[in-house]
Structures are given as structure tokens and as C-alpha cells.
Write a protein that holds these residues in place. Structure first.
Motif, PDB file in Angstrom:
ATOM      1  N   ASN A 312       0.831  -1.210   0.000  1.00  0.00           N
ATOM      2  CA  ASN A 312       0.000   0.000   0.000  1.00  0.00           C
ATOM      3  C   ASN A 312       0.864   1.258   0.000  1.00  0.00           C
ATOM      4  O   ASN A 312       0.586   2.239  -0.703  1.00  0.00           O
ATOM      5  CB  ASN A 312      -0.927   0.009   1.217  1.00  0.00           C
ATOM      6  N   GLN A 313       1.920   1.226   0.801  1.00  0.00           N
ATOM      7  CA  GLN A 313       2.815   2.384   0.866  1.00  0.00           C
ATOM      8  C   GLN A 313       3.514   2.614  -0.468  1.00  0.00           C
ATOM      9  O   GLN A 313       3.664   3.762  -0.911  1.00  0.00           O
ATOM     10  CB  GLN A 313       3.848   2.184   1.983  1.00  0.00           C
ATOM     11  N   GLN A 314       3.937   1.527  -1.109  1.00  0.00           N
ATOM     12  CA  GLN A 314       4.641   1.663  -2.381  1.00  0.00           C
ATOM     13  C   GLN A 314       3.705   2.149  -3.481  1.00  0.00           C
ATOM     14  O   GLN A 314       4.073   3.014  -4.285  1.00  0.00           O
ATOM     15  CB  GLN A 314       5.273   0.330  -2.783  1.00  0.00           C
ATOM     16  N   ALA A 316       1.100   3.956  -3.135  1.00  0.00           N
ATOM     17  CA  ALA A 316       0.761   5.359  -2.867  1.00  0.00           C
ATOM     18  C   ALA A 316       1.833   6.326  -3.372  1.00  0.00           C
ATOM     19  O   ALA A 316       1.541   7.494  -3.650  1.00  0.00           O
ATOM     20  CB  ALA A 316       0.529   5.569  -1.375  1.00  0.00           C
ATOM     21  N   LYS A 317       3.070   5.847  -3.507  1.00  0.00           N
ATOM     22  CA  LYS A 317       4.145   6.714  -4.001  1.00  0.00           C
ATOM     23  C   LYS A 317       3.992   7.037  -5.487  1.00  0.00           C
ATOM     24  O   LYS A 317       4.584   7.997  -5.968  1.00  0.00           O
ATOM     25  CB  LYS A 317       5.508   6.037  -3.780  1.00  0.00           C
ATOM     26  N   ARG A 318       3.253   6.191  -6.225  1.00  0.00           N
ATOM     27  CA  ARG A 318       3.004   6.381  -7.658  1.00  0.00           C
ATOM     28  C   ARG A 318       4.305   6.490  -8.466  1.00  0.00           C
ATOM     29  O   ARG A 318       4.417   7.278  -9.405  1.00  0.00           O
ATOM     30  CB  ARG A 318       2.134   7.616  -7.896  1.00  0.00           C
ATOM     31  N   ARG A 391      -6.823   0.851  -7.343  1.00  0.00           N
ATOM     32  CA  ARG A 391      -7.384   1.855  -8.241  1.00  0.00           C
ATOM     33  C   ARG A 391      -6.987   1.565  -9.684  1.00  0.00           C
ATOM     34  O   ARG A 391      -5.871   1.144  -9.971  1.00  0.00           O
ATOM     35  CB  ARG A 391      -6.895   3.254  -7.840  1.00  0.00           C
ATOM     36  N   HIS A 394      -3.741   2.783 -11.380  1.00  0.00           N
ATOM     37  CA  HIS A 394      -2.447   2.211 -10.996  1.00  0.00           C
ATOM     38  C   HIS A 394      -1.997   1.123 -11.979  1.00  0.00           C
ATOM     39  O   HIS A 394      -0.926   0.551 -11.807  1.00  0.00           O
ATOM     40  CB  HIS A 394      -2.506   1.632  -9.580  1.00  0.00           C
TER      41      HIS A 394
END
Length: 583
Positions: A312-314, A316-318, A391, A394
Motif C-alpha cells: 500500500n505504501q509503495q 501510494a508513491k506512484r 485503483r 495504478h
């Protein structure tokens, strides 16, 4: 005072978790007895039982919830949100709180079929900050070196909690000291403050026991692993128990990382404080993901939680988007990757290529087989996810279109979300066929030798890969060859290895006549279209093309022999034993 349904819900889940932890600890605690008595078959069964235990206790607790609470209570997310609050309070002082959170999540996901994944209703994020809560429990024992490395090594071995005597302790100390003095940096060897530090808990797996820690001094540190084996072949039994010997000394970070690889069975080790234990291991292997370290010490479900949080953290970095995995596309699985996360995501296609005579249910059972089995450092561990939601933006459009085309029953769109009903994740590796196209001549020879060793070591563990095409194997950053395509995997003991009928030919694209018939003499053209590679491999591993070799392995397994496969190279060992297979 009457307790609220939410509080009782939280208490019931915690009761189930306590039952799980009690049994988990009991199985783990008994590892020292199994090692002492050389009860290797018991060890294999205990390993599988401990893996199965989590699912069994979740099912037991789910049944208890369904018998205790009305359906409308269990199906109400707000009730779970309140239960989450109570649960967090109930576990706030526990040393294994993060494992308890994951157990709560498992029950929530069982009720809601992995939907409604929100932090207010379950533990998407942890309820505690580890940095603010330290147990004060001392995990390690320490010994100052004071320039006397033999004495420090003697302390490491003599003070370890083994019931068996060492066959020749002085010999082990002499060999171990020589290796330390050859491997350690000069800054540590000459440091006045040098000390040996070892975790108090012993790591048991297969036929080995491992002392794990580090050596510090002169402002530097190196990891330290001391593998202890039974002294077969050069040590007599004393008092009825097998004697022990030190098999080698490992001080390189990469060597230690391989010991804790995602391709190996989980350790049986007493873990007083899981989070702090993993923090310590992380200092020894800084590049190893926390999720893999939790899994390595048996907490594979919480390893999945840590993986999910890191993903999730990765995302979110896009930094990048999901793309179709490089390499030859599979006949059974569709594979995609998030390149920056070093993980592959695999979904089962709706329709398989005609050459594949399997079903969705069979493929899933093959993956469960590998999860429960000893992977001997040659098969990638997997995590299984349901209703994985990401999403739409992504994904690269080509990747998303491909998934929707080949697996419409698994992959669907809902508004701006991609919902993947079921998928597996594995550590990303370079497919062996691609690696061979890009590597040097020396690397080609080395990796082909390791490819053969991988097949042999899986065979020693009673695993036949079925489809041995190069594309079904990968190469890790350590240069190790790993098998990762399980849709045709089976037990060696289920196979019927046969010699080619004399005077008859057989279609090279088919290695069997009956469903379990296998003709090793025909492996070459099937595995290698490139004749140069084929000849090189056949020169390195001629026995793999001899049916008698496979029949001998079958007989050894059926006779109850547990063939040794150790996670370090033979040349590193102080004493080899005839018949052992060693990485």
C-alpha cells in the motif's frame, strides 16, 4: 454490568487467538526434543501441522462467532469497528499484539469475504507504535572476546541450550576459529571491544539447529550463524543421544539472507517478543523485507499483513504502474508486476491452453501443497489474496486489458477500482530463460549447474516440478535458481519413471504415455531448444536423464530416508556426509 455485543465479539476472537498461540508455542517448543532425538519425520509433520494450525483456529473461532452472535450483529461493520476498539485495549500490553491484530483481521475478512477493508473496522494499520513500547526482555547473550577467539567460540557452543554432547568440541573450535580469523574484517579481529552476541533462542529446521547473532567490534559488525548438525559419520552416540558437530561458520550478510530465504521452510524458534525479534534480524539482514522475516520464524500470516502494508505504501508513491510481467506468458497463469516492489502477482486464467489438462481447483491445491511442503530453498513461498482491490489508474492500460481478457471471472471493474477475486504473490526473480540470454559464458555455466541442483534438491524433498521448462524457473539476486510455477507439481513417489522402449520413438513434446509415466531420457529436447545449452547441461547433470537415478531417489523416500539439503555450499562445510545433498 452487561457486556456489549462488540466487547463480547472482541473477547471471543481473542480467546481463539490464545488457543492458536498456545498450540503454536507447544509445537515450536517441542522442536528441541525432535532435534535431540533425531526425529526427522516428526519434524516434517510438525512443520506442516503448524502451517495448517492458523487456518484451523480461524475456522474454529469463526464457527464459535456464528454460534454465539446473530447474523445481523456479525454483518454490521460498525459493530466490528467498536469491537476493534475493545480488542486494541485488550491486547495493548501483549508482547504479540501485532499477531493478535492479524488474527482479528482474518476473522473480519472471513465474515466479509475480504471486502470493506478499512482501518476503522479492522487493523489495516497497527494500533501501536513499536518505538514507544519496548518490552525490556533481553533476547541475546553476549561474550567479550578479549583477543581469545577460540574461547569466544567455545562459549557460543557450550552455553547453547543443547541436550546432546558435541562429538569433538575442540575440533569444532579449531576449525571454527580458523574460519573466523580468515573471514572477519581486521577492524573486528583487532578490536579491544570485540564481542560475540547470539540470540538465546535456537533456530530449528529440518536436520539443523542454528545459533544466530552477530560479532561486533571496532565500530563494525558482521552477522554470525553457527549451524549445528548431528555428528553422523564421525561421532559416536553418548548416553543414547546422537552427538553434535559445528558444520560451518557463516559471517556474510548474503549467506545469512539465504539461510532465511523465502524459498525455505519456516524455522521452529521460540520468539519471546515477535516485533523486537524481527527488529534484531533486520539488523543482520537490512535488505530483507519485514514480512519475509516474520514468515521465516513461522508467522507467515502476519508476514502477509506486513507485505500488504508495504505494498500500500509503495503504490501510494506512484513511482510506477502495474505492467504485464516480462518473459513468456504462461498457459495457466496471467502474471503482472509492480516493478518498484519486486513482487509478481499471479492469477489463474479462465481458460488454459490445450496442452494443460488441469482445473482451477487442481491449481489451487498444487499451491497449497507447496505451501505446506519443505521448499528446500528451491521453491518460492507464496501469499494468497482474495478480493484484492487497486485503483484503475495504478495499471498500465495494456496490462489491465490483458487481465480482463484472460480472467474475466477473476478480474472485474467497479467504478474506478480493479477488483481481483483471487491472486498469489511471489518474490520477483529474473526468469531463467531471460537470464540465459543476457548472462556471460561463466554465468551461464554456473546457473545451469544450479538449475540441475535445484531439480535434484526438489527431488530429494519428494517434489517433481512436472513442467521443467526454463521459463518456470527464476534466478534470484544471489544467483540461485528457484522454481515458481506449480500447476503441474507432484510428489516424486506418485511418478512412474520409465526407460524408453527400445526400438520405438516418442514425440519429444510429450514426456509420458500414461498420466504418471515419465521418460527422463527425453528431458533434453523438452528443456532446451538450444543445443549448446542442452549439451552443457547434460555434461553437468547426466544422471537427471537416467531413469535409474529417479528410481533410486524414489526408493530412498519410500524407505523413510530424509535426505539432507543444507542452505550453504558444500565447500563451506567442515565435514561432508556421504549421500547428502548440499547447496
Amino acid at each position: 454490568m452487561k457486556l456489549s455485543p462488540a466487547y463480547r465479539l472482541a473477547a471471543t476472537i481473542l480467546h481463539g487467538f490464545d488457543e492458536y498461540r498456545a498450540r503454536f508455542k507447544q509445537i515450536t517448543f517441542d522442536a528441541s526434543r525432535r532435534f535431540r532425538e533425531a526425529a526427522w519425520r516428526d519434524a516434517q509433520q510438525a512443520s506442516a501441522a503448524r502451517i495448517n494450525l492458523y487456518g484451523e483456529k480461524v475456522e474454529d473461532t469463526l464457527g464459535r462467532l456464528q454460534r454465539t452472535f446473530p447474523q445481523d450483529v456479525l454483518a454490521h461493520c460498525e459493530t466490528w469497528g467498536e469491537a476493534r476498539h475493545h480488542y486494541a485495549e485488550l491486547i495493548s500490553q501483549r508482547l504479540d499484539y501485532e499477531l493478535a491484530e492479524t488474527f482479528f483481521n482474518s476473522l473480519f475478512c472471513s465474515i466479509f469475504q475480504h471486502r470493506h477493508i478499512r482501518n476503522e473496522w479492522m487493523f489495516v494499520y497497527s494500533s501501536r507504535d513499536d518505538a514507544a513500547h519496548r518490552s525490556g526482555i533481553e533476547l541475546c547473550r553476549r561474550c567479550p572476546v578479549n583477543g581469545d577467539w577460540p574461547n569466544a567460540l567455545r562459549w557460543a557452543l557450550q552455553e547453547a541450550p543443547f541436550d546432546n554432547p558435541f562429538a569433538d568440541l575442540e575440533r569444532d573450535i579449531e576449525l571454527g576459529t580458523a574460519l573466523l580469523e580468515a573471514q572477519l574484517p581486521a577492524a573486528i579481529l583487532q578490536a579491544e571491544d570485540a564481542q560475540v552476541e547470539l540470540l538465546k533462542s535456537v533456530f530449528y529446521r529440518n536436520k539443523g539447529a542454528y545459533l544466530v547473532g552477530r560479532i561486533l567490534g571496532g565500530g563494525e559488525q558482521v552477522p554470525l550463524v553457527l549451524p549445528i548438525l548431528h555428528g553422523e559419520g564421525f561421532g559416536e552416540k553418548q548416553g543414547g543421544d546422537p552427538c553434535l558437530h559445528l558444520d560451518t561458520v557463516l559471517t556474510e550478510t548474503d549467506e545469512v539472507s539465504i539461510i532465511f530465504s523465502f524459498t525455505r521452510a519456516y524455522f521452529q524458534v521460540d520468539v519471546p517478543v515477535p516485533g523486537e525479534f524481527v527488529d534484531y534480524l533486520k539488523q543482520l539482514m537490512p535488505h530483507k523485507p519485514e514480512g519475509e522475516l516474520y514468515a521465516a520464524i513461522g508467522f507467515f500470516k502476519h508476514g502477509k499483513t506486513e507485505f500488504f502494508r508495504a505494498l500500500n505504501q509503495q503504490v501510494a508513491k506512484r513511482e510506477d504502474k502495474f505492467i504485464i510481467a516480462p518473459g513468456v506468458r504462461g498457459m495457466v497463469m496471467a502474471v503482472f508486476v509492480l516493478p518498484s516492489f519486486r513482487t509478481v502477482f499471479k492469477i489463474i486464467k479462465d481458460k488454459f491452453d490445450p496442452a494443460k489438462d488441469v482445473t482451477h481447483a487442481v491449481v489451487r491445491e498444487k499451491y497449497r501443497l507447496v505451501k505446506r511442503h519443505d521448499r528446500v530453498g528451491r521453491m518460492a513461498d507464496t501469499q494468497e489474496f482474495s478480493n484484492f482491490t487497486v485503483r484503475k489508474d495504478h495499471f498500465e492500460p495494456e496490462c489491465l486489458a490483458h487481465l480482463l481478457e484472460v480472467a474475466p471471472s477473476i478480474v472485474s471493474l467497479k467504478d474506478d477500482k480493479v477488483i481481483i477475486k483471487h491472486c498469489y504473490t511471489e518474490r520477483m526473480m529474473t526468469p531463467l530463460n531471460i537470464y540465459l540470454e543476457q548472462c556471460s559464458e561463466a554465468e551461464r555455466e554456473t546457473v545451469l549447474k544450479d538449475y540441475g541442483n535445484a531439480i535434484k534438491q526438489m527431488a530429494a524433498a519428494n517434489i517433481f516440478p512436472g513442467d521443467m521448462l526454463l521459463k518456470n524457473f527464476g534466478v534470484t539476486r544471489h544467483g540461485r535458481v528457484i522454481f515458481y510455477d506449480y500447476d503441474e507439481v507432484c510428489y516424486i513417489t506418485e511418478c512412474r519413471f520409465r526407460h524408453m522402449p527400445k526400438g520405438q520413438g516418442i514425440d519429444a513434446s510429450s514426456l509420458s504415455i500414461g498420466p504418471n509415466d515419465i521418460f527422463p531420457e527425453e528431458f533434453g529436447p523438452f528443456m532446451f531448444a538450444n543445443k549448446t545449452l542442452r549439451d552443457m547441461f547434460m555434461d553437468q547433470h547426466p544422471e537427471l536423464f537416467d531413469p535409474d537415478y529417479w528410481l533410486e531417489v524414489q526408493k530412498a523416500i519410500r524407505d523413510g530416508r530424509v535426505i539432507d539439503v543444507y542452505p550453504y555450499r558444500n565447500k563451506q562445510r567442515f565435514a561432508g556426509t556421504v549421500g547428502q545433498l548440499v547447496y
